[in-house]
Design a protein around this motif. Structure first.
Motif, PDB file in Angstrom:
ATOM      1  N   MET A   1      -1.223  47.994  44.818  1.00  0.00           N
ATOM      2  CA  MET A   1      -0.547  47.311  43.725  1.00  0.00           C
ATOM      3  C   MET A   1      -1.523  47.133  42.575  1.00  0.00           C
ATOM      4  SD  MET A   1       1.437  43.633  43.671  1.00  0.00           S
ATOM      5  CE  MET A   1       0.061  42.712  44.322  1.00  0.00           C
ATOM      6  N   ALA A   2      -1.079  47.407  41.357  1.00  0.00           N
ATOM      7  CA  ALA A   2      -1.897  47.221  40.163  1.00  0.00           C
ATOM      8  C   ALA A   2      -1.227  46.207  39.251  1.00  0.00           C
ATOM      9  CB  ALA A   2      -2.073  48.541  39.417  1.00  0.00           C
ATOM     10  N   ILE A   3      -2.013  45.267  38.743  1.00  0.00           N
ATOM     11  CA  ILE A   3      -1.503  44.229  37.861  1.00  0.00           C
ATOM     12  C   ILE A   3      -2.233  44.313  36.533  1.00  0.00           C
ATOM     13  CG2 ILE A   3      -1.224  41.754  37.513  1.00  0.00           C
ATOM     14  CD1 ILE A   3      -1.167  41.431  40.520  1.00  0.00           C
ATOM     15  N   SER A   4      -1.483  44.348  35.438  1.00  0.00           N
ATOM     16  CA  SER A   4      -2.069  44.253  34.108  1.00  0.00           C
ATOM     17  C   SER A   4      -1.714  42.897  33.528  1.00  0.00           C
ATOM     18  CB  SER A   4      -1.544  45.359  33.194  1.00  0.00           C
ATOM     19  OG  SER A   4      -1.923  46.626  33.670  1.00  0.00           O
ATOM     20  N   THR A   5      -2.706  42.186  33.028  1.00  0.00           N
ATOM     21  CA  THR A   5      -2.448  40.862  32.478  1.00  0.00           C
ATOM     22  C   THR A   5      -3.040  40.755  31.090  1.00  0.00           C
ATOM     23  OG1 THR A   5      -4.489  39.863  33.304  1.00  0.00           O
ATOM     24  CG2 THR A   5      -2.590  39.878  34.780  1.00  0.00           C
ATOM     25  N   SER A   6      -2.406  39.954  30.251  1.00  0.00           N
ATOM     26  CA  SER A   6      -2.925  39.693  28.911  1.00  0.00           C
ATOM     27  C   SER A   6      -2.279  38.423  28.396  1.00  0.00           C
ATOM     28  CB  SER A   6      -2.627  40.857  27.952  1.00  0.00           C
ATOM     29  OG  SER A   6      -1.243  41.063  27.827  1.00  0.00           O
ATOM     30  N   VAL A   7      -2.930  37.790  27.438  1.00  0.00           N
ATOM     31  CA  VAL A   7      -2.385  36.612  26.802  1.00  0.00           C
ATOM     32  C   VAL A   7      -2.362  36.857  25.306  1.00  0.00           C
ATOM     33  CG1 VAL A   7      -3.193  35.076  28.608  1.00  0.00           C
ATOM     34  CG2 VAL A   7      -4.672  35.527  26.665  1.00  0.00           C
ATOM     35  N   ALA A   8      -1.786  35.920  24.587  1.00  0.00           N
ATOM     36  CA  ALA A   8      -1.711  36.067  23.137  1.00  0.00           C
ATOM     37  C   ALA A   8      -3.106  36.195  22.540  1.00  0.00           C
ATOM     38  CB  ALA A   8      -1.012  34.848  22.537  1.00  0.00           C
ATOM     39  N   GLN A   9      -3.230  37.009  21.468  1.00  0.00           N
ATOM     40  CA  GLN A   9      -4.505  37.208  20.815  1.00  0.00           C
ATOM     41  C   GLN A   9      -5.014  35.887  20.255  1.00  0.00           C
ATOM     42  OE1 GLN A   9      -6.148  39.854  21.043  1.00  0.00           O
ATOM     43  NE2 GLN A   9      -5.003  41.715  20.736  1.00  0.00           N
ATOM     44  N   ILE A  10      -6.272  35.562  20.597  1.00  0.00           N
ATOM     45  CA  ILE A  10      -6.921  34.376  20.055  1.00  0.00           C
ATOM     46  C   ILE A  10      -7.817  34.761  18.894  1.00  0.00           C
ATOM     47  CG2 ILE A  10      -8.462  32.456  20.584  1.00  0.00           C
ATOM     48  CD1 ILE A  10      -7.437  32.527  23.434  1.00  0.00           C
ATOM     49  N   ALA A  11      -8.659  35.778  19.094  1.00  0.00           N
ATOM     50  CA  ALA A  11      -9.502  36.254  18.010  1.00  0.00           C
ATOM     51  C   ALA A  11      -8.647  36.987  16.977  1.00  0.00           C
ATOM     52  CB  ALA A  11     -10.579  37.180  18.565  1.00  0.00           C
ATOM     53  N   LYS A  12      -9.036  36.887  15.729  1.00  0.00           N
ATOM     54  CA  LYS A  12      -8.280  37.497  14.648  1.00  0.00           C
ATOM     55  C   LYS A  12      -8.514  38.999  14.635  1.00  0.00           C
ATOM     56  CE  LYS A  12      -7.309  36.929   9.717  1.00  0.00           C
ATOM     57  NZ  LYS A  12      -7.679  36.179   8.486  1.00  0.00           N
ATOM     58  N   VAL A  13      -7.430  39.758  14.474  1.00  0.00           N
ATOM     59  CA  VAL A  13      -7.535  41.215  14.432  1.00  0.00           C
ATOM     60  C   VAL A  13      -7.206  41.711  13.031  1.00  0.00           C
ATOM     61  CG1 VAL A  13      -6.933  41.414  16.871  1.00  0.00           C
ATOM     62  CG2 VAL A  13      -5.139  41.579  15.141  1.00  0.00           C
ATOM     63  N   ASP A  14      -7.659  42.924  12.742  1.00  0.00           N
ATOM     64  CA  ASP A  14      -7.386  43.572  11.466  1.00  0.00           C
ATOM     65  C   ASP A  14      -5.999  44.213  11.552  1.00  0.00           C
ATOM     66  OD1 ASP A  14      -7.270  45.170   9.191  1.00  0.00           O
ATOM     67  OD2 ASP A  14      -9.393  45.717   9.284  1.00  0.00           O
ATOM     68  N   THR A  15      -5.034  43.637  10.880  1.00  0.00           N
ATOM     69  CA  THR A  15      -3.652  44.110  11.001  1.00  0.00           C
ATOM     70  C   THR A  15      -3.414  45.450  10.333  1.00  0.00           C
ATOM     71  OG1 THR A  15      -3.059  42.774   9.058  1.00  0.00           O
ATOM     72  CG2 THR A  15      -2.692  41.798  11.241  1.00  0.00           C
ATOM     73  N   SER A  16      -4.376  45.950   9.564  1.00  0.00           N
ATOM     74  CA  SER A  16      -4.253  47.313   9.057  1.00  0.00           C
ATOM     75  C   SER A  16      -4.557  48.339  10.151  1.00  0.00           C
ATOM     76  CB  SER A  16      -5.186  47.526   7.864  1.00  0.00           C
ATOM     77  OG  SER A  16      -6.542  47.392   8.247  1.00  0.00           O
ATOM     78  N   TYR A  17      -5.228  47.915  11.251  1.00  0.00           N
ATOM     79  CA  TYR A  17      -5.542  48.784  12.379  1.00  0.00           C
ATOM     80  C   TYR A  17      -4.645  48.522  13.586  1.00  0.00           C
ATOM     81  CZ  TYR A  17      -9.896  50.632  10.392  1.00  0.00           C
ATOM     82  OH  TYR A  17     -10.813  51.291   9.613  1.00  0.00           O
ATOM     83  N   ILE A  18      -4.273  47.265  13.814  1.00  0.00           N
ATOM     84  CA  ILE A  18      -3.549  46.876  15.018  1.00  0.00           C
ATOM     85  C   ILE A  18      -2.286  46.112  14.630  1.00  0.00           C
ATOM     86  CG2 ILE A  18      -3.645  45.559  17.168  1.00  0.00           C
ATOM     87  CD1 ILE A  18      -6.700  45.867  17.048  1.00  0.00           C
ATOM     88  N   LYS A  19      -1.186  46.468  15.263  1.00  0.00           N
ATOM     89  CA  LYS A  19       0.077  45.810  14.989  1.00  0.00           C
ATOM     90  C   LYS A  19       0.756  45.427  16.297  1.00  0.00           C
ATOM     91  CE  LYS A  19       4.575  46.481  12.709  1.00  0.00           C
ATOM     92  NZ  LYS A  19       5.437  47.456  11.976  1.00  0.00           N
ATOM     93  N   ALA A  20       1.290  44.234  16.340  1.00  0.00           N
ATOM     94  CA  ALA A  20       2.040  43.798  17.513  1.00  0.00           C
ATOM     95  C   ALA A  20       3.461  44.335  17.463  1.00  0.00           C
ATOM     96  CB  ALA A  20       2.065  42.276  17.585  1.00  0.00           C
ATOM     97  N   TYR A  21       4.054  44.558  18.628  1.00  0.00           N
ATOM     98  CA  TYR A  21       5.461  44.938  18.677  1.00  0.00           C
ATOM     99  C   TYR A  21       6.319  43.750  18.262  1.00  0.00           C
ATOM    100  CZ  TYR A  21       4.890  49.507  20.871  1.00  0.00           C
ATOM    101  OH  TYR A  21       4.578  50.818  21.106  1.00  0.00           O
ATOM    102  N   GLU A  22       7.393  44.024  17.542  1.00  0.00           N
ATOM    103  CA  GLU A  22       8.276  42.954  17.079  1.00  0.00           C
ATOM    104  C   GLU A  22       9.108  42.373  18.214  1.00  0.00           C
ATOM    105  OE1 GLU A  22      10.613  44.700  14.037  1.00  0.00           O
ATOM    106  OE2 GLU A  22       8.934  44.984  12.641  1.00  0.00           O
TER     107      GLU A  22
END
Length: 296
Positions: A1-22
């Motif tokens: 079994m493989a589990i992928s986990t993540s939480v909301a971004q805390i550190a600020k990202v460059d939105t010209s490079y990275i975009k969240a899904y709507e």
């Protein structure tokens, strides 16, 4: 079994490079194979591992993010023996940090079977690997591990980063009497180490993303001897993952691979122990799992 986990971004990202899904919800279906391979000199020992089928679910901006899979049937016939295995992996991706945890126990291996080579079974050969591998991504505000290896974000512009990391592993190796390695006691080995590497995502056109990560390093640990004593030994390490993703605004298809190569020295012999994962997945982003509803 493989589990992928993540939480909301805390550190600020460059939105010209990275975009969240709507969309708010991520659903995933996949097929995968997980195995451990052992190499001693010119001899290779393989597990008769199964094809896995899995499902995943994630809710945006929460800690609800998990996958579950189960093995269908071994990929090889009964002449290759039977492998009993428990394989739990956790993979976490945040802005500047990646964490991989391995809880693996495999028992029953074989050698041969290629190019009409005779098949030899090693039913008592067992490998237990318990370890964690961490990686710090220096340029995490422009490189997205979630886009590369989880498909929960979008990488808009090609970007890469140097990474530094380390790991801690415990191994228990049960030897088989058919092996050329002498020794009638199980091998126990504890390792700690550091590694360096680079990760890069290449955006191709509007839909394709190719990503790769590689680290090399060294662990320090004990070498088990016949007398029961041990010497401190340096163990070379290598860790690599890669993916090819085709992403649309509300879905993505991806092929992922992971190779984690470590060594164990026992009774004067070096054993290369390699975890190998392949996964073909389909990810759907949506706002509601029920038709006719626009939000939850």
């Amino acid at each position: 079994m493989a589990i992928s986990t993540s939480v909301a971004q805390i550190a600020k990202v460059d939105t010209s490079y990275i975009k969240a899904y709507e969309q708010k919800i991520l659903l995933e279906g996949y097929v995968s194979t997980n195995t451990i391979q052992v190499v001693n000199g010119s001899k290779t020992y393989n597990a008769n591992y199964p094809l896995n089928v899995g499902l995943g679910f994630a809710l945006k901006n929460t800690i609800i993010n998990a996958t579950y899979d189960f093995g269908l049937v071994p990929l090889k016939g009964t002449e290759y023996g039977k492998t009993n295995l428990n394989d739990l992996q956790i993979h976490n991706y945040s802005t500047h940090f990646m964490l991989d945890v391995f809880l693996q126990k495999y028992s029953g291996f074989y050698s041969g079977g290629l190019y009409n080579q005779p098949i030899t079974l090693y039913p008592n050969l067992s490998i237990t690997q318990i370890g964690a591998e961490g990686s710090y991504v220096f340029n995490g505000n422009q490189f997205s591990g979630k886009a590369a290896f989880e498909q929960s974000e979008k990488q808009l512009i090609s970007s890469g980063s140097f990474i530094i990391g380390g790991g801690a592993y415990f191994y228990r190796v049960g030897l088989d009497s058919n092996m050329s390695i002498a020794g009638n006691r199980p091998v126990r080995n504890l390792q700690l180490g550091l590694n360096l590497g680079y990760v890069y995502s290449w955006v191709i056109g509007n839909y394709w993303l190719l990503s790769g990560m590689a680290k090399i390093g060294a662990n320090g640990g004990n070498e088990q001897q016949y007398a029961g004593t041990g010497n401190i030994r340096i163990y070379p390490t290598a860790f690599a993952r890669g993916s090819a993703t085709y992403a649309k605004p509300n879905w993505a298809a991806s092929f992922l691979m992971l190779i984690n190569d470590k060594s164990v020295y026992a009774f004067g012999n070096r054993l290369n122990i390699t975890s190998i994962n392949f996964q073909l997945s389909y990810v759907r982003h949506l706002n509601s799992i029920f038709r006719g509803k626009n939000h939850i």
